[in-house]
Scaffold this motif. Sequence first.
Motif, short mmCIF file in Angstrom:
data_model
loop_
_atom_site.label_atom_id
_atom_site.label_comp_id
_atom_site.label_asym_id
_atom_site.label_seq_id
_atom_site.Cartn_x
_atom_site.Cartn_y
_atom_site.Cartn_z
N VAL A 233 -0.29 -79.20 -84.24
CA VAL A 233 -1.01 -78.92 -85.15
C VAL A 233 -1.57 -80.75 -85.76
O VAL A 233 -0.25 -81.24 -85.38
N THR A 234 -3.28 -80.86 -85.40
CA THR A 234 -2.73 -82.37 -86.14
C THR A 234 -4.53 -82.33 -86.96
O THR A 234 -4.94 -81.21 -86.80
N HIS A 235 -4.05 -83.34 -87.86
CA HIS A 235 -5.51 -83.42 -87.97
C HIS A 235 -6.54 -84.30 -88.10
O HIS A 235 -7.39 -84.87 -88.34
N ILE B 18 -0.30 -77.83 -72.78
CA ILE B 18 -0.15 -78.43 -73.77
C ILE B 18 -1.34 -78.41 -74.71
O ILE B 18 -2.39 -78.03 -74.17
N VAL B 19 -1.53 -77.30 -75.84
CA VAL B 19 -2.26 -76.96 -77.07
C VAL B 19 -2.02 -77.48 -78.38
O VAL B 19 -0.76 -77.52 -78.45
N ALA B 20 -3.11 -77.51 -78.90
CA ALA B 20 -3.11 -78.36 -80.25
C ALA B 20 -4.30 -77.33 -80.89
O ALA B 20 -4.78 -76.85 -80.36
N PHE C 12 -9.26 -85.26 -84.38
CA PHE C 12 -9.59 -84.42 -83.31
C PHE C 12 -9.04 -85.79 -82.36
O PHE C 12 -9.02 -84.59 -80.97
N GLN C 13 -8.73 -86.41 -82.39
CA GLN C 13 -9.17 -87.74 -81.48
C GLN C 13 -7.57 -87.06 -80.31
O GLN C 13 -7.77 -87.34 -79.63
N GLU C 14 -6.85 -87.59 -81.59
CA GLU C 14 -5.28 -87.12 -81.26
C GLU C 14 -5.17 -85.56 -80.06
O GLU C 14 -4.67 -85.53 -79.18
N ALA C 15 -6.39 -84.95 -80.82
CA ALA C 15 -5.69 -83.75 -80.60
C ALA C 15 -6.64 -83.35 -78.61
O ALA C 15 -5.89 -82.87 -77.64
N GLN C 16 -8.11 -84.03 -79.63
CA GLN C 16 -8.22 -84.25 -77.78
C GLN C 16 -7.31 -85.03 -76.48
O GLN C 16 -8.22 -84.83 -74.91
#
Length: 240
Positions: free
Chosen positions: A190-192, A31-33, A194-198
């Motif tokens: 894609v997300t805005h 899974i890559v953000a 950062f916490q979600e991405a991490q």
Amino acid sequence: MNDILIVDRLTLRRGNFLLEDVSLSVSEQEIVALIGKTGAGKTVLLETIAGFNKPDCGSVLYQGREIASIPIEQRNIGYLYQDYSLFPYMTAGKNIGYCLKMRGCPRQEIRRQVLEMAERFGITGILQQYPGTLSGGEQQRVALARALMMRPRLLILDEPFSALDPVTKRRLYGMIREIRDQFECSILFVTHDFQEAQELADRVGVLIGGKLQGIVASSDLFRADWNDNTRVFLGLEESS
Ligand SMILES: Nc1ncnc2c1ncn2[C@@H]1O[C@H](COP(=O)(O)OP(=O)(O)OP(=O)(O)O)[C@@H](O)[C@H]1O
Ligand SMILES: [Mg+2]
């Protein structure tokens, strides 16, 4: 681990915007953000990876083949558009079953598979509704169900959670890993946030002004050796 997707020195101009020299890879079941400001080129990059745009330079290899050389019906990439882009004149159920219908799947079989997918996403009660009557969260789940119908090996999600309330978001976070495990697919999203991405991704890439600044393990997002621009974007440094 094998790479399912290899993007090599991808360059694409769109009007005044330049997506420049982007290289990245995604391994099987990874899974890559991607994060980046509005207008950074995230959607253009995802669309180019999915084969919707022809690059000016560089290549996109999906399962070892140049994406443009794979006939559309064989591409088998699930794509969730930023605005979900459901077909407005089709019910939710017809939206979900659309690609099977296009491939000539018998009606009974489409119905069976749509129901099975709808149960997984808890949307059996809304299958007869048209997209315009669905809430944002319902549209999102219908779009996800539609993207997964062909059992893609790569699922591309353009801001899948941005329009959702915090509780629905949390519930869907769990589903992303479940989807990866059950469908055995890789996910690029894609997300805005950062916490979600991490929290969700194995690795996170930062795109600024059409250039990929790097991709790091999510645990390193706030401690990697980033350039000044990226440090400012991540809030690690004041802009000067
Ligand atoms: N067909 C086009 N013609 C001209 N410019 C375009 C075209 N498509 C995209 N752009 C420009 O490319 C840039 C990147 O757009 P893109 O939609 O990829 O941004 P984004 O990072 O997804 O932003 P957001 O977070 O707001 O969704 C923008 O400046 C946009 O105006
Ligand atoms: Mg976008």
